[in-house]
Enzyme design. Sequence first.
Site, PDB file in Angstrom:
ATOM      1  CB  THR A 113     -28.015  49.781 -38.030  1.00 13.17           C
ATOM      2  OG1 THR A 113     -29.174  48.810 -37.725  1.00 13.17           O
ATOM      3  CG2 THR A 113     -26.772  50.032 -36.691  1.00 13.17           C
ATOM      4  CB  ALA A 114     -25.282  51.832 -42.625  1.00 14.87           C
ATOM      5  CG  HIS A 157     -25.061  43.986 -48.176  1.00 14.92           C
ATOM      6  ND1 HIS A 157     -25.804  43.416 -46.743  1.00 14.92           N
ATOM      7  CD2 HIS A 157     -26.266  44.952 -48.501  1.00 14.92           C
ATOM      8  CE1 HIS A 157     -26.919  44.160 -46.695  1.00 14.92           C
ATOM      9  NE2 HIS A 157     -27.553  44.802 -47.190  1.00 14.92           N
TER      10      HIS A 157
END
Length: 286
Positions: A113-114, A157
């Site tokens: 998704t990043a 993260h």
Amino acid sequence: MTAEAVAATVKIAYSPCPNDTFVFDAWAHGRVPGAPVLDVTFADIDLTNGMAERGELDVLKVSYAVLPWILDEYALLPCGGALGRGCGPLVLSREPGLDLTGRTVAVPGERSTAYLLFRLWAADVLPGDVGKVVVMPFHEIMPAVRDGKVDAGLVIHEARFTYQDYGLHCLADMGEHWESTTGLPIPLGAIVARRSLGAPTLHALAAAARTSVLMAWDDPEASRPYVRAHAQELDPAVADQHIGLYVNEFTAGLGDDGYAAVRGLLTRAAAEGLVPPIAPDALAFP
């Protein structure tokens, strides 16, 4: 839950990151009444994406970006995943204000998704195309940028809390761009389950995931040993920040805004040719 669901052992894969161990602690340790036993495999998101594409396990935590390739075999569960606000990936560099046109950028996977958020941001913002994209495990990206092996890195993260320790600068916040252009939360990680398990079992799994989330919120201390055991190199305060950012109301239930965010991401990415288009009802829970 059905008798079959109660008796089953479910093979599941999720990351050792604090948000996942926090969410699944109660279920993984048999504290969710009537839930099936979990056979847990720990793997980073780029690995679980591949597992899902190969149809290897019953339940997986994956990137929302990989859904167009797996929705024929896996259903999106309406809880347990990661969406939110103010929690998007960052693009980092050694020098502030770097123009990424023609530059080498490290990313944590081209089906993450990043990466989709990065490409959508680049299409809107960059005056020219990025040069070369290099895929690396996410924990190697900041050292590679610091050491000059790549010009910039797309990080996820806990890196949003620690990048300054590497002497790096934030060029852009992908989530901030997404939120400002769509008004929607940022879709990051999804929980999917094999459709062949059948609707009763899928509903049982979703109920177990949601209960596990609620139990973690009710007694946060109960999950600490599990979180710490799998995030040994992470400062406890950073682990708490990580959980606070990525485990939220969308983890307990996607809701209308959550589903709109996922559809919006995949629709925009398909329009850019980054993912195959999905059917209108592909995200519906059976």
